[in-house]
Scaffold this motif. Structure first.
Motif, PDB file in Angstrom:
ATOM      1  N   GLN A 135      -4.736  -5.286   3.391  1.00 55.45           N
ATOM      2  CA  GLN A 135      -3.473  -4.088   3.214  1.00 55.45           C
ATOM      3  C   GLN A 135      -3.875  -3.229   1.726  1.00 55.45           C
ATOM      4  O   GLN A 135      -2.568  -2.455   1.805  1.00 55.45           O
ATOM      5  N   PHE A 136      -4.329  -3.511   0.470  1.00 54.34           N
ATOM      6  CA  PHE A 136      -4.567  -3.272  -0.396  1.00 54.34           C
ATOM      7  C   PHE A 136      -5.359  -2.201  -0.671  1.00 54.34           C
ATOM      8  O   PHE A 136      -4.771  -1.064  -1.386  1.00 54.34           O
ATOM      9  N   THR A 137      -5.787  -2.065   0.635  1.00 49.43           N
ATOM     10  CA  THR A 137      -6.803  -0.473   0.343  1.00 49.43           C
ATOM     11  C   THR A 137      -6.508   0.311   1.621  1.00 49.43           C
ATOM     12  O   THR A 137      -5.702   1.538   0.919  1.00 49.43           O
ATOM     13  N   TYR A 138      -5.845   0.091   2.431  1.00 52.96           N
ATOM     14  CA  TYR A 138      -5.008   0.852   3.921  1.00 52.96           C
ATOM     15  C   TYR A 138      -3.724   0.861   3.821  1.00 52.96           C
ATOM     16  O   TYR A 138      -3.728   1.773   4.738  1.00 52.96           O
ATOM     17  N   ALA A 139      -2.963   0.218   2.980  1.00 51.81           N
ATOM     18  CA  ALA A 139      -1.780   0.010   3.547  1.00 51.81           C
ATOM     19  C   ALA A 139      -1.563   1.882   3.352  1.00 51.81           C
ATOM     20  O   ALA A 139      -0.615   2.178   3.992  1.00 51.81           O
ATOM     21  N   GLU A 140      -2.126   3.073   2.408  1.00 52.76           N
ATOM     22  CA  GLU A 140      -1.549   3.925   2.542  1.00 52.76           C
ATOM     23  C   GLU A 140      -1.614   5.170   2.851  1.00 52.76           C
ATOM     24  O   GLU A 140      -1.452   5.902   3.292  1.00 52.76           O
ATOM     25  N   ARG A 141      -2.927   4.896   4.314  1.00 48.41           N
ATOM     26  CA  ARG A 141      -3.675   5.645   4.700  1.00 48.41           C
ATOM     27  C   ARG A 141      -3.510   5.096   6.257  1.00 48.41           C
ATOM     28  O   ARG A 141      -3.751   6.175   7.403  1.00 48.41           O
ATOM     29  N   ALA A 142      -3.308   4.350   6.811  1.00 50.63           N
ATOM     30  CA  ALA A 142      -2.112   3.843   8.213  1.00 50.63           C
ATOM     31  C   ALA A 142      -1.509   4.400   8.390  1.00 50.63           C
ATOM     32  O   ALA A 142      -1.452   4.072   9.793  1.00 50.63           O
ATOM     33  N   THR A 143      -0.679   4.475   7.607  1.00 46.50           N
ATOM     34  CA  THR A 143       0.814   4.990   8.105  1.00 46.50           C
ATOM     35  C   THR A 143       0.854   6.150   8.394  1.00 46.50           C
ATOM     36  O   THR A 143       0.219   6.738   6.667  1.00 46.50           O
ATOM     37  N   ASP A 144       1.319   6.689   9.690  1.00 49.44           N
ATOM     38  CA  ASP A 144       1.732   8.655   9.225  1.00 49.44           C
ATOM     39  C   ASP A 144       2.626   8.875   8.453  1.00 49.44           C
ATOM     40  O   ASP A 144       4.121   9.186   8.321  1.00 49.44           O
ATOM     41  N   LEU A 170       9.403  -6.486   5.895  1.00 42.45           N
ATOM     42  CA  LEU A 170       9.514  -4.948   5.760  1.00 42.45           C
ATOM     43  C   LEU A 170       7.971  -4.705   5.921  1.00 42.45           C
ATOM     44  O   LEU A 170       7.700  -3.704   6.760  1.00 42.45           O
ATOM     45  N   LYS A 171       6.930  -5.968   5.968  1.00 43.13           N
ATOM     46  CA  LYS A 171       5.781  -5.718   6.078  1.00 43.13           C
ATOM     47  C   LYS A 171       5.617  -5.356   7.535  1.00 43.13           C
ATOM     48  O   LYS A 171       3.595  -5.810   7.774  1.00 43.13           O
ATOM     49  N   HIS A 172       6.160  -5.623   8.718  1.00 38.04           N
ATOM     50  CA  HIS A 172       6.787  -6.225  10.375  1.00 38.04           C
ATOM     51  C   HIS A 172       5.544  -4.231  10.606  1.00 38.04           C
ATOM     52  O   HIS A 172       4.809  -3.968  11.212  1.00 38.04           O
ATOM     53  N   ARG A 173       6.108  -3.471   9.632  1.00 33.43           N
ATOM     54  CA  ARG A 173       6.110  -2.007   9.880  1.00 33.43           C
ATOM     55  C   ARG A 173       4.504  -1.919   9.413  1.00 33.43           C
ATOM     56  O   ARG A 173       3.199  -0.478  10.258  1.00 33.43           O
ATOM     57  N   LEU A 174       3.954  -2.108   8.066  1.00 35.07           N
ATOM     58  CA  LEU A 174       2.899  -2.395   7.770  1.00 35.07           C
ATOM     59  C   LEU A 174       1.928  -2.707   9.159  1.00 35.07           C
ATOM     60  O   LEU A 174       0.141  -2.421   8.575  1.00 35.07           O
ATOM     61  N   ALA A 175       1.743  -3.842   9.450  1.00 35.27           N
ATOM     62  CA  ALA A 175       0.759  -5.033  10.047  1.00 35.27           C
ATOM     63  C   ALA A 175       0.760  -4.117  11.342  1.00 35.27           C
ATOM     64  O   ALA A 175      -0.330  -3.898  11.830  1.00 35.27           O
ATOM     65  N   ARG A 176       1.836  -4.016  11.786  1.00 36.45           N
ATOM     66  CA  ARG A 176       1.971  -2.668  13.156  1.00 36.45           C
ATOM     67  C   ARG A 176       0.401  -1.654  12.890  1.00 36.45           C
ATOM     68  O   ARG A 176      -0.015  -1.029  13.642  1.00 36.45           O
ATOM     69  N   SER A 177       1.164  -0.626  12.138  1.00 35.19           N
ATOM     70  CA  SER A 177       0.165   0.046  11.384  1.00 35.19           C
ATOM     71  C   SER A 177      -1.413  -0.057  11.136  1.00 35.19           C
ATOM     72  O   SER A 177      -2.327   0.138  11.658  1.00 35.19           O
ATOM     73  N   SER A 222      -3.004 -12.623   1.339  1.00 35.75           N
ATOM     74  CA  SER A 222      -1.186 -11.619   1.254  1.00 35.75           C
ATOM     75  C   SER A 222      -1.106 -12.435   0.752  1.00 35.75           C
ATOM     76  O   SER A 222      -1.672 -13.657   0.711  1.00 35.75           O
ATOM     77  N   SER A 223       0.187 -12.790   0.094  1.00 36.02           N
ATOM     78  CA  SER A 223       1.009 -14.120  -0.142  1.00 36.02           C
ATOM     79  C   SER A 223       2.286 -13.970   0.239  1.00 36.02           C
ATOM     80  O   SER A 223       2.716 -14.877   0.335  1.00 36.02           O
ATOM     81  N   GLY A 224       1.740 -13.816   2.043  1.00 36.83           N
ATOM     82  CA  GLY A 224       2.863 -14.497   3.228  1.00 36.83           C
ATOM     83  C   GLY A 224       3.740 -13.460   3.993  1.00 36.83           C
ATOM     84  O   GLY A 224       3.106 -13.879   4.956  1.00 36.83           O
ATOM     85  N   SER A 225       4.312 -12.741   3.444  1.00 39.02           N
ATOM     86  CA  SER A 225       4.861 -11.818   4.420  1.00 39.02           C
ATOM     87  C   SER A 225       4.007 -10.708   5.695  1.00 39.02           C
ATOM     88  O   SER A 225       4.097 -10.984   7.091  1.00 39.02           O
ATOM     89  N   THR A 226       3.000 -10.431   4.497  1.00 39.00           N
ATOM     90  CA  THR A 226       2.127  -9.560   5.737  1.00 39.00           C
ATOM     91  C   THR A 226       1.347 -10.435   6.562  1.00 39.00           C
ATOM     92  O   THR A 226       0.688  -9.902   7.647  1.00 39.00           O
ATOM     93  N   ALA A 227       0.716 -11.669   6.220  1.00 40.01           N
ATOM     94  CA  ALA A 227       0.282 -12.321   7.134  1.00 40.01           C
ATOM     95  C   ALA A 227       1.230 -12.649   8.100  1.00 40.01           C
ATOM     96  O   ALA A 227       0.322 -13.580   9.240  1.00 40.01           O
ATOM     97  N   VAL A 228       2.300 -13.136   7.602  1.00 44.51           N
ATOM     98  CA  VAL A 228       3.519 -13.288   8.733  1.00 44.51           C
ATOM     99  C   VAL A 228       3.872 -12.395  10.237  1.00 44.51           C
ATOM    100  O   VAL A 228       3.544 -12.742  11.108  1.00 44.51           O
ATOM    101  N   SER A 229       3.366 -11.261   9.767  1.00 46.50           N
ATOM    102  CA  SER A 229       3.490 -10.331  10.694  1.00 46.50           C
ATOM    103  C   SER A 229       2.242 -10.138  11.163  1.00 46.50           C
ATOM    104  O   SER A 229       2.426  -9.307  12.089  1.00 46.50           O
TER     105      SER A 229
END
Length: 359
Positions: free
Chosen positions: A152-161, A55-62, A83-90
Motif C-alpha cells: 500500500q505504501f508504494t501503490y496507494a497514490e496510483r491505484a485510485t483514479d 477509510l482504508k476500505h476505499r484503498l483496499a478495493r482500489s 499494515s498498522s491494522g485498518s488496511t489489513a482489516v479492509s
C-alpha cells in the motif's frame, strides 16, 4: 506471478468487487455544530460506515482492482500486506470475498480489536517488533509463499483514479454542493500511505478549485519534517501510538508538493480530541480523527482571527470501538505516561469559543 492469471477468474473477481461496491451507499458528510463561530462550518466525512469500517476500505478495493487488472492476483494467490491494522482489516474483507488467503504483517502494538477483525474476515496476523520491519518481512513472506505483496505504501497514490470515478474527493465536493460554502476553504487529512492526500490534492488541481490541503501529522512522523526539509526521509525514536497515519520513513505514495500546510500533533492531543469529538457528536472516533480535528481547530481559529468565513472538511477515519483497549482505556494511557486531561480541556474550550488556546 510467473504464469498469466486465468482471464475468466479475473473477470469474475472484478465483477464480485464491483457488485459489492454497487450494494454499498456513499459515506455520510456530517455537519459538526460550531455555534461559537458563525460563518465557519465544519464537516466530517464519516468513513467508518464502510462495510469494513474505515477509510482504508476505499484503498483496499482500489489495490485489489489494481492487482487484478495488472495480472498480479490469481485464484491461488496469497495476499500479503504491511499494515498498522485498518488496511489489513479492509483487505481481509476483500480477500475473503474472493476466496484468497490473506496475511497481515503488523506491529505487535496493533490494537486487539483490529487483530480480531482481521481474524473475523479469515485473515492471519504476522507480527513484527517495529513498524520499520514490516516492509522487508512482507516482501520475504510473498517470496516464500509465492504470493503477492500489495504494498500500500508504494501503490496507494496510483491505484485510485484521482480524476473521479467516485473517489473520496469527488464524493466530498459533490456532497458539499448545496451547502452555504460549497467549495471548502480547507480539507484536512492525515497521511499513512499518502494515497488519500494525493487523491484530494490532484482532484483539487484538476478541477481548478481554490481549496487548500492541510496535513495533520503525528509528532513522531516523518511527513511534516520532510515538508519542512526535503532531505529528511527517516526518523528514529519511539513511534506514534496513533495507528493508520504517520510513518517513520518517507513513503513512495506521499506527494509533498500537494500539501499547502502541515501541523504536527502530539499523541495526547490526538487522543483527547478524539474523545471530545466522540462525546460532541455521539459517534465514536479513532485517534487519527482526533489528529485531524486538532489541526482543524488551529485552521478554524486562524479563520476566525482573520475574519474569514467558509467551510472546513476533514475525515472521520474509523470508529473508536477499534481502540477500546488502547486510546479509550485510561489504564492503558497511564501505563504509557500519556496525560490527555490538559488537551481535553483545550479542545472543549475550542468548541465553546472557536479558539484553540495553548495547553
Amino acid at each position: 506471478m510467473s504464469t498469466p492469471c486465468p482471464r475468466s477468474w479475473v473477470s469474475t473477481a472484478i465483477q464480485i468487487i464491483e457488485a459489492d461496491f454497487n450494494r454499498s451507499s456513499d459515506t455520510h458528510l456530517l455537519r459538526v455544530p460550531l455555534p461559537a463561530v458563525p460563518g465557519v462550518e465544519l464537516y466530517l466525512k464519516d468513513e467508518s460506515t464502510h462495510p469494513s469500517g474505515s477509510l482504508k476500505h476505499r484503498l483496499a478495493r482500489s489495490l485489489f482492482l489494481y492487482g487484478l487488472c495488472n495480472g498480479w492476483i490469481g485464484p491461488e494467490t496469497t495476499i500479503i500486506e504491511a499494515s498498522s491494522g485498518s488496511t489489513a482489516v479492509s483487505e481481509a474483507y476483500f480477500a475473503r470475498m474472493l476466496g484468497l488467503r490473506f496475511i497481515a504483517v503488523m506491529p505487535r502494538s496493533t490494537s486487539a480489536e483490529k487483530i480480531a477483525q482481521i481474524a473475523f474476515y479469515g485473515g492471519e496476523s504476522h507480527f513484527v517488533d517495529s513498524p520499520a520491519e514490516m516492509y522487508a518481512e512482507s516482501a520475504r513472506l510473498a517470496e516464500e509463499l509465492g504470493g503477492h505483496y500489495m504494498d500500500q505504501f508504494t501503490y496507494a497514490e496510483r491505484a485510485t483514479d484521482w480524476r473521479g470515478n467516485n473517489n473520496i474527493a469527488e464524493s466530498i465536493f459533490s456532497q458539499m454542493s448545496h451547502e452555504e460554502h460549497p467549495v471548502p476553504s480547507w480539507i484536512v487529512v492525515g497521511a499513512g500511505t499518502g494515497g488519500t492526500s494525493a487523491t484530494l490534492g490532484r482532484y483539487i488541481r484538476y478541477r481548478r478549485l481554490p481549496t487548500k490541503l492541510c496535513l495533520a501529522d503525528p509528532e513522531a512522523s516523518v511527513f511534516h519534517r520532510h515538508l519542512a526539509d526535503r532531505a529528511v526521509c527517516n526518523v528514529s525514536g519511539a513511534p506514534s501510538v496513533i495507528e493508520g497515519i504517520g510513518r517513520p520513513r518517507f513513503e513512495p505514495s506521499f506527494v509533498p508538493e500537494l500539501i499547502d500546510r502541515a501541523f504536527a500533533v502530539p499523541d495526547a492531543a490526538s487522543i483527547a480530541a478524539a474523545r471530545v469529538l466522540s462525546r460532541r457528536i455521539g459517534r465514536s472516533c479513532g485517534g487519527s480523527t482526533g489528529t485531524n480535528l486538532w489541526a482543524v481547530a488551529q485552521i478554524i481559529g486562524e479563520m476566525v482571527q482573520n475574519g474569514e468565513q467558509g467551510s472546513v472538511v476533514t475525515l472521520l477515519c474509523d470508529s473508536g470501538e477499534r481502540y477500546r483497549s488502547t486510546h479509550f482505556d485510561d489504564a492503558w494511557l497511564k501505563s504509557r505516561g500519556i496525560d490527555i486531561a490538559p488537551a481535553e480541556q483545550v479542545m472543549e474550550r475550542f468548541f465553546e469559543t472557536g479558539v484553540l488556546s495553548a495547553a
